[in-house]
Design a protein around this motif. Structure first.
Motif, PDB file in Angstrom:
ATOM      1  N   GLN A 174       0.816  -1.211   0.000  1.00  0.00           N
ATOM      2  CA  GLN A 174       0.000   0.000   0.000  1.00  0.00           C
ATOM      3  C   GLN A 174       0.853   1.264   0.000  1.00  0.00           C
ATOM      4  OE1 GLN A 174      -3.225  -0.464  -0.370  1.00  0.00           O
ATOM      5  NE2 GLN A 174      -2.909  -2.676  -0.203  1.00  0.00           N
ATOM      6  N   GLY A 175       2.163   1.084  -0.155  1.00  0.00           N
ATOM      7  CA  GLY A 175       3.058   2.233  -0.058  1.00  0.00           C
ATOM      8  C   GLY A 175       3.213   3.037  -1.332  1.00  0.00           C
ATOM      9  N   GLY A 176       2.346   2.861  -2.286  1.00  0.00           N
ATOM     10  CA  GLY A 176       2.425   3.633  -3.520  1.00  0.00           C
ATOM     11  C   GLY A 176       2.046   2.783  -4.712  1.00  0.00           C
ATOM     12  N   ARG A 177       1.755   3.438  -5.837  1.00  0.00           N
ATOM     13  CA  ARG A 177       1.316   2.712  -7.036  1.00  0.00           C
ATOM     14  C   ARG A 177       2.400   1.778  -7.556  1.00  0.00           C
ATOM     15  NH1 ARG A 177      -1.939   7.011 -10.931  1.00  0.00           N
ATOM     16  NH2 ARG A 177      -3.687   7.428  -9.499  1.00  0.00           N
ATOM     17  N   LEU A 178       3.643   2.271  -7.594  1.00  0.00           N
ATOM     18  CA  LEU A 178       4.730   1.461  -8.139  1.00  0.00           C
ATOM     19  C   LEU A 178       4.948   0.217  -7.296  1.00  0.00           C
ATOM     20  CD1 LEU A 178       6.913   1.194 -10.265  1.00  0.00           C
ATOM     21  CD2 LEU A 178       8.448   2.513  -8.799  1.00  0.00           C
ATOM     22  N   ARG A 179       4.917   0.375  -5.978  1.00  0.00           N
ATOM     23  CA  ARG A 179       5.116  -0.767  -5.098  1.00  0.00           C
ATOM     24  C   ARG A 179       3.950  -1.747  -5.222  1.00  0.00           C
ATOM     25  NH1 ARG A 179       6.815   0.648   0.905  1.00  0.00           N
ATOM     26  NH2 ARG A 179       8.533   1.530  -0.326  1.00  0.00           N
ATOM     27  N   ALA A 180       2.738  -1.232  -5.332  1.00  0.00           N
ATOM     28  CA  ALA A 180       1.573  -2.105  -5.471  1.00  0.00           C
ATOM     29  C   ALA A 180       1.644  -2.889  -6.782  1.00  0.00           C
ATOM     30  CB  ALA A 180       0.294  -1.279  -5.410  1.00  0.00           C
ATOM     31  N   PHE A 181       2.080  -2.216  -7.849  1.00  0.00           N
ATOM     32  CA  PHE A 181       2.191  -2.915  -9.141  1.00  0.00           C
ATOM     33  C   PHE A 181       3.279  -3.982  -9.061  1.00  0.00           C
ATOM     34  CE2 PHE A 181       4.041  -3.493 -13.358  1.00  0.00           C
ATOM     35  CZ  PHE A 181       2.911  -3.812 -14.094  1.00  0.00           C
ATOM     36  N   ALA A 182       4.393  -3.671  -8.393  1.00  0.00           N
ATOM     37  CA  ALA A 182       5.468  -4.655  -8.262  1.00  0.00           C
ATOM     38  C   ALA A 182       4.981  -5.891  -7.511  1.00  0.00           C
ATOM     39  CB  ALA A 182       6.656  -4.033  -7.541  1.00  0.00           C
ATOM     40  N   TRP A 183       4.173  -5.699  -6.469  1.00  0.00           N
ATOM     41  CA  TRP A 183       3.605  -6.833  -5.750  1.00  0.00           C
ATOM     42  C   TRP A 183       2.731  -7.675  -6.677  1.00  0.00           C
ATOM     43  CZ3 TRP A 183       2.899  -8.967  -0.695  1.00  0.00           C
ATOM     44  CH2 TRP A 183       3.813  -8.498   0.244  1.00  0.00           C
ATOM     45  N   ARG A 184       1.893  -7.004  -7.472  1.00  0.00           N
ATOM     46  CA  ARG A 184       1.015  -7.749  -8.386  1.00  0.00           C
ATOM     47  C   ARG A 184       1.836  -8.489  -9.441  1.00  0.00           C
ATOM     48  NH1 ARG A 184      -2.298  -3.010  -7.888  1.00  0.00           N
ATOM     49  NH2 ARG A 184      -1.468  -2.184  -9.852  1.00  0.00           N
ATOM     50  N   ALA A 185       2.957  -7.864  -9.878  1.00  0.00           N
ATOM     51  CA  ALA A 185       3.809  -8.510 -10.870  1.00  0.00           C
ATOM     52  C   ALA A 185       4.427  -9.785 -10.307  1.00  0.00           C
ATOM     53  CB  ALA A 185       4.898  -7.546 -11.326  1.00  0.00           C
TER      54      ALA A 185
END
Length: 306
Positions: A174-185
């Motif tokens: 939840q620490g930002g869009r980039l981090r959230a996308f990296a988790w999903r990746a």
């Protein structure tokens, strides 16, 4: 910026068409097709269509729960995605994949985009393998090329084992869009070793057939060492990742093919003629596949096939 990049893509296309007409003349450049037998064209086209089927199987296998019984819809999605990817500039055709996945299979973009990224990383890894085998085998010999290729393949299971650790090291998703996308990746990776290697197996089979067919087609227009042909075909395909390229890859695809052939002593004129005709075969196959997609079922909630 998107408008500027689109304008550049159109400018590259127009400049390339004008250059070819001024330097060779399109009629002279296309004349080698007269020497190609219809049976050779048909065989190459059918094998290329087979690679589209392999791509569809990769997607279907990965999304087997969501797509079960609807392979023809998945094949239609793959053909349309491939067509748009080849015709639209700046990889904008990639956007069709999450849109089509949401439309036909109700898979949200938050899941399909990371999966597409994972597919593209597998594609690049496999292309790197074939490029190394072509160059390494030619320059250093197979006794050096094969061990390095085995080490390159070993990166796959290592990367998969490290993925959970790397994901956790990112911290709170939840620490930002980039981090959230990296988790999903990271979460898009197959959840078992068997599924992981199945996905790579379909990727390897697709690229092996596709590159072999394109090497064969290139050989219809130009006699070069096999290493040069393989490297040229790979280089042409890799130009699609450039930040700027022409509409339908016009100009930049040819530049990649020619750049790979020149170090092997191929004349620039002959290399360009072969590159243009190879690219036309690629585009023709993509368009034919796109037209074929209209004959396949594509309803959002259409009946299952089995």
């Amino acid at each position: 910026m998107p408008k500027l990049r689109t304008l550049l893509a159109v400018v590259i296309l127009v400049a390339f068409v004008v250059f070819v007409e001024a330097w060779f003349g399109w009629r002279a450049l296309l004349s080698p097709w007269r020497e190609v037998t219809p049976s050779a064209i048909l065989a190459a086209a059918l094998l290329t269509l087979f690679t589209y089927w392999l791509r569809a199987v990769r997607v279907y296998d990965y999304y087997r729960d969501a797509m079960r019984g609807r392979f023809l819809v998945c094949l239609r999605l793959t053909l349309v995605h491939n067509l748009l990817n080849n015709l639209l500039p700046m990889r904008t055709g990639e956007l069709s994949f999450p849109l089509l996945m949401a439309r036909h299979f109700q898979v949200p973009a938050t899941h399909s985009v990371p999966v597409l990224l994972w597919f593209r990383l597998m594609d690049l890894h496999t292309l790197g393998l074939f490029a190394w085998l072509a160059v390494g085998g030619f320059v250093l010999g197979w006794w050096v090329a094969l061990p390095v290729a085995a080490a390159w393949l070993a990166l796959l299971p290592v990367a998969r084992r490290l993925a959970p650790w790397l994901r956790d090291a990112l911290g709170d998703p939840q620490g930002g869009r980039l981090r959230a996308f990296a988790w999903r990746a990271f979460d898009a990776l197959p959840d078992s070793p068997r599924a992981f290697w199945r996905a790579w197996g379909w990727t390897f089979a697709n690229w092996l057939v596709k590159l072999a067919v394109f090497v064969w087609v290139l050989g219809l227009f130009l006699e070069v060492p096999s290493a040069a042909a393989w490297l040229a075909v790979i280089a042409g395909d890799l130009t699609s990742v450039l930040p700027v390229h022409g509409v339908a890859g016009a100009g930049t695809y040819e530049a990649g093919v020619v750049a790979a052939l020149l170090p092997f002593g191929v004349a620039a004129d002959a290399a360009l003629v072969a590159a243009v005709n190879l690219h036309l075969f690629l585009l023709g196959s993509a368009v034919f596949g796109g037209l074929l997609a209209f004959a396949l079922p594509g309803g959002r909630h259409g009946p299952k096939e089995d």
